[in-house]
Scaffold this motif. Structure first.
Motif, mmCIF file in Angstrom:
data_model
loop_
_atom_site.group_PDB
_atom_site.id
_atom_site.type_symbol
_atom_site.label_atom_id
_atom_site.label_comp_id
_atom_site.label_asym_id
_atom_site.label_seq_id
_atom_site.Cartn_x
_atom_site.Cartn_y
_atom_site.Cartn_z
ATOM 1 N N ARG A 63 3.539 16.984 3.852
ATOM 2 C CA ARG A 63 3.623 16.618 5.403
ATOM 3 C C ARG A 63 2.723 15.536 5.612
ATOM 4 O O ARG A 63 3.002 14.393 6.050
ATOM 5 N N SER A 64 1.370 15.667 5.009
ATOM 6 C CA SER A 64 0.421 14.335 5.130
ATOM 7 C C SER A 64 0.457 13.262 4.672
ATOM 8 O O SER A 64 0.568 12.279 5.244
ATOM 9 N N GLU A 65 1.277 13.562 3.373
ATOM 10 C CA GLU A 65 1.466 12.153 2.644
ATOM 11 C C GLU A 65 2.652 11.486 2.955
ATOM 12 O O GLU A 65 2.687 10.430 3.195
ATOM 13 N N LEU A 66 3.650 12.253 3.692
ATOM 14 C CA LEU A 66 4.841 11.684 4.220
ATOM 15 C C LEU A 66 4.405 10.967 5.659
ATOM 16 O O LEU A 66 4.986 10.002 5.902
ATOM 17 N N ALA A 67 3.689 11.366 6.339
ATOM 18 C CA ALA A 67 2.948 11.059 7.625
ATOM 19 C C ALA A 67 2.425 9.617 7.356
ATOM 20 O O ALA A 67 2.716 8.865 7.920
ATOM 21 N N SER A 68 1.402 9.789 6.043
ATOM 22 C CA SER A 68 0.995 8.367 5.965
ATOM 23 C C SER A 68 1.844 7.462 5.198
ATOM 24 O O SER A 68 1.849 6.341 5.959
ATOM 25 N N PHE A 69 2.967 7.774 4.732
ATOM 26 C CA PHE A 69 4.102 7.007 4.273
ATOM 27 C C PHE A 69 4.885 6.275 5.210
ATOM 28 O O PHE A 69 4.775 5.193 5.330
ATOM 29 N N SER A 70 5.218 7.165 6.224
ATOM 30 C CA SER A 70 5.786 6.808 7.463
ATOM 31 C C SER A 70 5.169 5.767 8.508
ATOM 32 O O SER A 70 5.614 5.016 9.155
ATOM 33 N N GLY A 71 3.825 6.397 8.380
ATOM 34 C CA GLY A 71 3.130 5.371 9.357
ATOM 35 C C GLY A 71 2.909 4.019 8.830
ATOM 36 O O GLY A 71 2.961 3.319 9.589
ATOM 37 N N ARG A 72 2.871 3.867 7.600
ATOM 38 C CA ARG A 72 2.695 2.347 7.040
ATOM 39 C C ARG A 72 4.053 1.628 7.494
ATOM 40 O O ARG A 72 3.978 0.550 7.849
ATOM 41 N N PHE A 73 5.133 2.310 7.408
ATOM 42 C CA PHE A 73 6.423 1.482 7.464
ATOM 43 C C PHE A 73 6.716 1.590 9.113
ATOM 44 O O PHE A 73 7.430 0.732 9.609
ATOM 45 N N ALA A 74 6.147 2.505 9.924
ATOM 46 C CA ALA A 74 6.123 2.441 11.466
ATOM 47 C C ALA A 74 5.468 1.143 11.752
ATOM 48 O O ALA A 74 5.787 0.498 12.875
ATOM 49 N N SER A 75 4.327 0.753 11.087
ATOM 50 C CA SER A 75 3.415 -0.351 11.558
ATOM 51 C C SER A 75 4.178 -1.767 10.964
ATOM 52 O O SER A 75 4.446 -2.814 11.880
ATOM 53 N N THR A 76 5.135 -1.686 9.817
ATOM 54 C CA THR A 76 6.004 -2.752 9.564
ATOM 55 C C THR A 76 7.081 -2.971 10.802
ATOM 56 O O THR A 76 7.568 -4.153 10.948
ATOM 57 N N GLU A 77 7.661 -1.719 11.478
ATOM 58 C CA GLU A 77 8.437 -2.004 12.240
ATOM 59 C C GLU A 77 7.996 -2.591 13.615
ATOM 60 O O GLU A 77 8.623 -3.668 14.127
ATOM 61 N N GLN A 78 6.739 -2.216 13.786
ATOM 62 C CA GLN A 78 5.955 -2.947 15.017
ATOM 63 C C GLN A 78 5.874 -4.414 14.706
ATOM 64 O O GLN A 78 6.002 -5.605 15.715
ATOM 65 N N LEU A 79 5.504 -4.657 13.512
ATOM 66 C CA LEU A 79 5.074 -6.102 13.256
ATOM 67 C C LEU A 79 6.681 -6.860 13.134
ATOM 68 O O LEU A 79 6.680 -7.961 13.639
ATOM 69 N N THR A 80 7.554 -6.121 12.736
ATOM 70 C CA THR A 80 8.924 -6.806 12.796
ATOM 71 C C THR A 80 9.443 -7.186 14.039
ATOM 72 O O THR A 80 10.114 -8.125 14.308
ATOM 73 N N ILE A 96 0.825 -1.246 0.178
ATOM 74 C CA ILE A 96 0.115 -0.132 0.038
ATOM 75 C C ILE A 96 1.073 1.313 0.002
ATOM 76 O O ILE A 96 0.489 2.251 -0.666
ATOM 77 N N ALA A 97 1.895 1.183 0.920
ATOM 78 C CA ALA A 97 2.701 2.558 0.721
ATOM 79 C C ALA A 97 3.484 2.697 -0.571
ATOM 80 O O ALA A 97 3.680 3.860 -0.996
ATOM 81 N N SER A 98 3.893 1.592 -1.326
ATOM 82 C CA SER A 98 4.712 1.579 -2.370
ATOM 83 C C SER A 98 3.565 2.221 -3.716
ATOM 84 O O SER A 98 4.122 2.949 -4.278
ATOM 85 N N GLY A 99 2.481 1.635 -3.311
ATOM 86 C CA GLY A 99 1.612 2.045 -4.293
ATOM 87 C C GLY A 99 1.229 3.734 -4.412
ATOM 88 O O GLY A 99 1.424 4.247 -5.102
ATOM 89 N N ARG A 100 1.023 4.222 -3.062
ATOM 90 C CA ARG A 100 0.708 5.393 -2.829
ATOM 91 C C ARG A 100 1.996 6.352 -2.996
ATOM 92 O O ARG A 100 1.964 7.536 -3.629
ATOM 93 N N PHE A 101 3.356 5.878 -2.824
ATOM 94 C CA PHE A 101 4.575 6.443 -3.139
ATOM 95 C C PHE A 101 4.423 6.699 -4.779
ATOM 96 O O PHE A 101 4.759 7.867 -4.983
ATOM 97 N N ALA A 102 4.243 5.707 -5.514
ATOM 98 C CA ALA A 102 4.177 5.904 -6.915
ATOM 99 C C ALA A 102 3.180 6.786 -7.305
ATOM 100 O O ALA A 102 3.271 7.599 -8.271
#
Length: 622
Positions: free
Chosen positions: A233-250, A211-217
């Motif tokens: 800023r809002s796009e960056l926050a959404s993007f970083s939020g996705r990867f923050a979720s991957t950090e928690q899952l990792t 989802i993050a990669s799709g939004r990035f493109a």
């Protein structure tokens, strides 16, 4: 496992590479297994020679026993060198085959994925982000190819090493083989328990990344809009939020994995403690010679490696399975059932197949036969309400027909159905000379969209997109007719000018004139103009309209336009209201009928604010 078997089935043409890699691995493993026997034999020879020297008083000098021992150990050292050279040489040959196999596998999987995407109907792309599709391809194939490359190299090594060590251990002392036989299944069972939760978390991580990669493109492609609305800023926050979720899952994955890994290694160390204790005790009691002890210790070390590698294999396999799952979700889609028609998946196009007469032939039609015929066509997106309800009309060969109606009335939907981008729910669509399949149908239709949809590359390549075999002279001829040549001459590289992604280096009018030239060069008998000039300024519209007039000459044309001036010269107008045909007639007939077209004329002539607002309802593509 079934997923990995499907990958092997997909890439069965690579079987010679798989066999070659496994053969190389077998040779390397056999050479490795020879090392403990060589070192064990050398140990016994050295111990025997030292013992003989001590028995003779330990005087310096070369005795006959020492000379013989030196000759033997030198030969054994040469054997070790030969084994090492075989391991290095054959190992690198296997590595080369693995690299080539991996590249070929990527080509096969990527090509088949792209082929499937090209076969899927438009509805699939209505529900997917471009970046997500690309990210899914890159992630899935990278994980699969990396695993298959390493696994094909390790499989024979693991299997041959495990079986050989078990057999050799049994020959020397059966309890050793028994303990090893217990170690393998216990470790594998604990690893399997670990992998269940790991794979679920990996699937959640993949979803966030896709989802993050799709939004990035998407954001990169719409950067001007993002900056215009100050959404960085809002796009960056959404993007970083996705990867923050991957950090928690990792973190959850890692905590679970390493906790279980500590348990697995604890069990493994306990079993190998028993193995080493048995070997040491039996050597002291005289059941094993020092050389046999060294050989068995080395074998135990080799036996530990497959067990430890099993953890990595399962880890990589889970990544490959999780990655390939999304890959096969796309590959398993049936294009005939992803058509958007909803009710008739077995006949997605519900289309007659008249005899083909060639894509470039004018659709003159047989005597009295229409070029295009819609017969009681009904359509809706997926399970939604109907967009078209019982639409019936004919278009004569060479006729120009315009479609008029409010936003959402079904104008663009009609052209999408004509080109086979979606399947109908019921009814039939007949196109004279369209041939026997969708490719032939689409070759018989030229289209100019509201958005030009150009590709990165040169101007010449974009004009020739519908006929890549066209000569430069043919490209330049249509460019002159479409008023493209007038601005191309100003570019230093001319027709070889690279226009950038989506033609970013060109103005809207320039891009649209290239789109007109592209349709001219295709030279299809049927032409669809979908709001082809609505986004242009007055000057650009005049230039493009002149090209369109040239393009429509002698062709059956379907026109969607919000400016009434662009449809004043058509032969007939079809008005649409709520997905149904309201009226069909000439411009003169409908101008006095009191219907939608007459209402549009009145609204356009009015200066009242309410009338202008009402007019805008008609000026949006359906």
């Amino acid at each position: 496992m079934s997923t990995l078997l499907r990958i092997l089935s997909f890439t069965r043409s690579l079987t010679p590479y798989y066999l070659g890699i496994m053969l190389a691995a077998a040779v390397v493993t056999a050479a490795g297994l020879a090392v403990p026997f060589i070192t064990g034999r050398a140990t016994d020879v050295i111990v025997s020679a030292v013992g003989a020297a001590v028995g003779e008083g330990g005087e310096p000098g070369l005795t006959a026993v020492a000379t013989d021992a030196i000759r033997i150990v030198v030969l054994l050292a040469i054997a070790l060198l030969a084994v090492s050279l075989v391991e290095a040489g054959i190992g690198n040959v296997g590595g080369y085959w693995g690299d080539v196999m991996s590249a070929k596998m990527r080509t096969i999987l990527s090509t088949r994925y792209f082929e499937q995407l090209l076969a899927l109907p438009q509805r699939y792309y209505d529900n997917e982000l471009t970046g997500t599709i690309v990210a899914r391809l890159n992630r899935s194939i990278a994980e699969v190819t990396n695993f298959m490359k390493t696994f094909s190299n390790m499989f024979v090594t693991l299997l041959l090493t495990t079986v050989s060590v078990l057999v050799i251990s049994a020959l020397y002392y059966w309890p050793l083989a028994l303990l090893l036989a217990v170690a393998y299944p216990v470790y594998f069972w604990l690893t399997a328990l670990t992998s269940r939760r790991w794979q679920r978390l990996e699937g959640e991580k993949n979803e966030h990344v896709d989802i993050a990669s799709g939004r990035f493109a998407e954001v990169v492609g719409q950067m001007r809009v993002v900056k215009s609305f100050v959404r960085e800023r809002s796009e960056l926050a959404s993007f970083s939020g996705r990867f923050a979720s991957t950090e928690q899952l990792t973190a959850q994955q890692s905590r679970h994995w390493h906790t279980m890994d500590a348990v697995r290694q604890g069990v493994l160390h306990l079993i190998f403690f028993g193995l080493y204790a048995i070997i040491f005790v039996r050597t002291i009691t005289g059941h094993f010679t020092p050389g046999e002890m060294v050989m068995l210790i080395q074998l135990m070390a080799m036996a530990r490696q497959p067990v430890m590698s099993l953890s990595w294999v399962v880890d990589s396999a889970q990544r490959a399975i999780a990655g390939s799952r999304s890959y096969f979700e796309v590959m398993d889609l049936d294009p005939s059932r992803v058509d958007g028609g909803g009710d008739r998946p077995s006949e997605p196009q519900a289309r007659l197949k008249p005899p083909a007469r060639g894509a470039g032939e004018r659709a003159a039609g047989d005597a009295g036969r229409p070029a295009i015929s819609f017969q009681d066509v009904r359509f809706g997106y997926a399970d939604g309400e109907e967009v078209l309800a019982g639409v019936t009309f004919d278009v004569a060969p060479g006729e120009r027909v315009a479609f008029v109606g409010e936003s959402g009335g079904g104008k663009t939907t009609i052209t999408n159905l004509l080109m086979g981008l979606y399947g109908v729910r019921s009814g039939r669509i007949e196109v004279a000379g369209a041939g026997a399949d969708l490719d032939a149908l689409r070759r018989s239709i030229g289209v100019v969209f509201q958005e030009p949809h150009l590709f990165s590359g040169t101007i010449a390549e974009n004009i020739a997109y519908g006929r890549p075999e066209a000569s430069r002279a043919e490209i330049e001829e249509v460019a002159r007719r479409a008023a493209v040549d007038s601005f191309v001459r100003r570019f230093p590289e001319g027709y070889d000018t690279v226009i950038g992604e989506r033609g970013v280096k060109l103005s809207g009018g320039q891009k649209q004139r290239i789109a007109v030239a592209r349709a001219m060069l295709k030279d299809a008998p049927i032409l669809v103009l979908d709001e082809a000039t609505s986004a242009l300024d007055s000057k650009s519209e005049r230039l493009v309209q002149a090209g369109l007039e040239e393009l429509m000459r002698g062709r059956t044309s379907l026109i969607i336009a919000h400016r009434l001036s662009t449809i004043a010269e058509v032969d007939r107008i079809v008005t649409l209201r709520d997905g149904r045909i309201d009226e069909i007639g000439t411009p003169a007939e409908l101008a006095v009928s009191g219907g939608i077209y007459a209402e549009l004329l009145a609204l356009q002539a009015s200066d009242a604010k309410a009338d202008r607002k009402r007019l805008r309802d008609f000026e949006v593509v359906a």
